[in-house]
Design a protein around this motif. Structure first.
Motif, PDB file in Angstrom:
ATOM      1  N   TRP A 242       0.837  -1.208   0.000  1.00  0.00           N
ATOM      2  CA  TRP A 242       0.000   0.000   0.000  1.00  0.00           C
ATOM      3  C   TRP A 242       0.870   1.257   0.000  1.00  0.00           C
ATOM      4  O   TRP A 242       0.580   2.225  -0.713  1.00  0.00           O
ATOM      5  N   ALA A 243       1.945   1.230   0.776  1.00  0.00           N
ATOM      6  CA  ALA A 243       2.861   2.374   0.809  1.00  0.00           C
ATOM      7  C   ALA A 243       3.469   2.612  -0.570  1.00  0.00           C
ATOM      8  O   ALA A 243       3.606   3.764  -1.013  1.00  0.00           O
ATOM      9  N   GLU A 244       3.818   1.524  -1.266  1.00  0.00           N
ATOM     10  CA  GLU A 244       4.357   1.654  -2.627  1.00  0.00           C
ATOM     11  C   GLU A 244       3.291   2.219  -3.573  1.00  0.00           C
ATOM     12  O   GLU A 244       3.582   3.082  -4.415  1.00  0.00           O
ATOM     13  N   TYR A 245       2.069   1.739  -3.431  1.00  0.00           N
ATOM     14  CA  TYR A 245       0.968   2.207  -4.275  1.00  0.00           C
ATOM     15  C   TYR A 245       0.716   3.703  -4.066  1.00  0.00           C
ATOM     16  O   TYR A 245       0.578   4.469  -5.037  1.00  0.00           O
ATOM     17  N   ILE A 246       0.661   4.132  -2.803  1.00  0.00           N
ATOM     18  CA  ILE A 246       0.418   5.544  -2.495  1.00  0.00           C
ATOM     19  C   ILE A 246       1.532   6.420  -3.064  1.00  0.00           C
ATOM     20  O   ILE A 246       1.278   7.506  -3.610  1.00  0.00           O
ATOM     21  N   GLU A 247       2.771   5.945  -2.979  1.00  0.00           N
ATOM     22  CA  GLU A 247       3.901   6.732  -3.480  1.00  0.00           C
ATOM     23  C   GLU A 247       3.797   6.943  -4.990  1.00  0.00           C
ATOM     24  O   GLU A 247       3.996   8.054  -5.494  1.00  0.00           O
ATOM     25  N   ARG A 248       3.461   5.887  -5.705  1.00  0.00           N
ATOM     26  CA  ARG A 248       3.310   6.007  -7.162  1.00  0.00           C
ATOM     27  C   ARG A 248       2.112   6.886  -7.512  1.00  0.00           C
ATOM     28  O   ARG A 248       2.183   7.701  -8.445  1.00  0.00           O
ATOM     29  N   LEU A 249       1.018   6.718  -6.780  1.00  0.00           N
ATOM     30  CA  LEU A 249      -0.163   7.545  -7.042  1.00  0.00           C
ATOM     31  C   LEU A 249       0.143   9.013  -6.783  1.00  0.00           C
ATOM     32  O   LEU A 249      -0.288   9.893  -7.547  1.00  0.00           O
ATOM     33  N   ALA A 250       0.909   9.293  -5.738  1.00  0.00           N
ATOM     34  CA  ALA A 250       1.294  10.677  -5.446  1.00  0.00           C
ATOM     35  C   ALA A 250       2.141  11.262  -6.573  1.00  0.00           C
ATOM     36  O   ALA A 250       2.011  12.448  -6.900  1.00  0.00           O
ATOM     37  N   GLN A 251       3.006  10.449  -7.175  1.00  0.00           N
ATOM     38  CA  GLN A 251       3.766  10.913  -8.341  1.00  0.00           C
ATOM     39  C   GLN A 251       2.822  11.368  -9.450  1.00  0.00           C
ATOM     40  O   GLN A 251       2.993  12.436 -10.042  1.00  0.00           O
ATOM     41  N   GLY A 252       1.834  10.528  -9.733  1.00  0.00           N
ATOM     42  CA  GLY A 252       0.894  10.855 -10.811  1.00  0.00           C
ATOM     43  C   GLY A 252       0.027  12.051 -10.498  1.00  0.00           C
ATOM     44  O   GLY A 252      -0.140  12.958 -11.328  1.00  0.00           O
ATOM     45  N   VAL A 253      -0.528  12.098  -9.293  1.00  0.00           N
ATOM     46  CA  VAL A 253      -1.408  13.207  -8.908  1.00  0.00           C
ATOM     47  C   VAL A 253      -0.603  14.497  -8.787  1.00  0.00           C
ATOM     48  O   VAL A 253      -1.078  15.586  -9.152  1.00  0.00           O
ATOM     49  N   GLY A 254       0.639  14.387  -8.310  1.00  0.00           N
ATOM     50  CA  GLY A 254       1.503  15.567  -8.255  1.00  0.00           C
ATOM     51  C   GLY A 254       1.739  16.162  -9.632  1.00  0.00           C
ATOM     52  O   GLY A 254       1.736  17.393  -9.808  1.00  0.00           O
ATOM     53  N   THR A 255       1.924  15.295 -10.619  1.00  0.00           N
ATOM     54  CA  THR A 255       2.085  15.765 -12.002  1.00  0.00           C
ATOM     55  C   THR A 255       0.834  16.498 -12.476  1.00  0.00           C
ATOM     56  O   THR A 255       0.916  17.558 -13.108  1.00  0.00           O
ATOM     57  N   VAL A 256      -0.331  15.937 -12.159  1.00  0.00           N
ATOM     58  CA  VAL A 256      -1.594  16.583 -12.531  1.00  0.00           C
ATOM     59  C   VAL A 256      -1.690  17.981 -11.918  1.00  0.00           C
ATOM     60  O   VAL A 256      -2.068  18.952 -12.588  1.00  0.00           O
TER      61      VAL A 256
END
Length: 326
Positions: A242-256
């Protein structure tokens, strides 16, 4: 003035639904079926046409009473060619002429767009963030895409692929994506890919985890719901992933946030079900990937349209085409 009768068709990788709605976002009736994408597009569209005809008969509506038909479909799509191009999660669906086929079946005005664009139009017209001039919708279900409204206008892009954030490459050396690239956001955060990656890791490592217990010990039944439930149960393996998933999602949402500086990001299915289990750690991680003022100015919320989002997205496609001011 009598209400419009809009026939909405929402084609997904897993399910397809048809509905009858109006310009206020009121759904008169709806019906759904498994997409059966593996049977090929022609077979699936024939079944969808039959489902729509049955729904119209059930509601005693003639075709002459249907104002227009709106279609929400997995991207990428071409509005110029009026077809689905080659969705990564629907093998064999290449250059599918949706508008042509539905026009031939119903002889009514037909409009289409990709599912993420359709969803952001639904949020803009009917959702809790109605009328917000700068907003992004993240689909977050089988796959992951974005629909973007900037300064009150849907951003379509020159090839109708604006907002394909799911195929923004996070790691060029990452896992291969069905789209042909490597390390796409969707590989890390799309619901189907997350489930596949969890299954592969659990089987290869013979890992004992609540994720497996929650699906009766059958790795083939692992899905995102079991993943989230195992995280709530504080399963060690699930928490690590889950921590890995959140980190990747934050990368994507941060780009947005950096690209579009939205007032609101509305999140779909996964966020609706996971709630603060997802949103709280995501907000905390975001400042590593986007400037703080943009993060602070952006609300991140699950869609309030819930299970109606698919039907309303198809309705919104038709309404926005009939009234281009949207």
């Amino acid at each position: 003035m009598p209400s419009m009768n809009i026939l909405g068709i929402d084609i997904g990788g897993t399910k397809t639904s048809v509905c009858i709605g109006d310009e206020k976002g009121e759904i008169r009736d709806s019906s759904r079926m498994p997409t059966g994408a593996e049977d090929g597009p022609e077979c699936c569209i024939r079944r969808t046409v039959d489902l729509a005809r049955d729904l119209l008969r059930k509601n005693t509506l003639g075709l002459d009473e249907v104002t227009a038909i709106g279609i929400s479909a997995p991207g990428p799509v071409s509005l110029r060619e009026q077809m689905m191009l080659e969705p990564p999660n629907m093998k064999g669906w290449k250059n599918v002429p949706l508008v042509k086929w539905f026009d031939a079946a119903f002889h009514r005005p037909v409009f289409m767009n990709n599912d993420a664009n359709a969803c952001v139009l639904a949020e803009y017209l009917f959702g809790s963030c109605r009328g917000v001039q700068n907003m992004v919708y993240l689909t977050m279900s089988t796959g992951l895409g974005a629909g973007v409204i900037a300064n009150g206008q849907l951003i379509q892009g020159v090839t109708d692929t604006a907002g394909e954030i799911g195929h923004h490459v996070l790691d060029i050396h990452g896992p291969p994506c069905p789209c042909g690239q490597r390390g796409c956001l969707e590989i890390y955060c799309g619901g189907m890919n997350v489930a596949h990656r969890l299954r592969d890791a659990i089987v290869a490592g013979k890992i004992k985890t609540a994720i497996l217990d929650l699906v009766g010990g059958d790795p083939e039944k692992i899905d995102f719901k079991a993943f989230a439930e195992a995280v709530r149960a504080r399963d060690v393996f699930a928490l690590e992933k889950w921590a890995e998933y959140i980190e990747r999602l934050a990368q994507g949402v941060g780009t947005v946030i950096m690209f579009f500086n939205p007032e609101v990001i509305v999140m779909g299915t996964i966020a609706i079900h996971a709630g603060d289990l997802l949103l709280a750690p995501l907000r905390k991680a975001l400042t590593q990937y986007a400037w703080k003022p943009g993060v602070d100015a952006c609300r991140i919320v699950p869609s309030a349209l819930g299970t109606k989002i698919g039907d309303l997205s198809a309705i919104a496609v038709a309404l926005s085409a009939l009234n281009p001011r949207h």
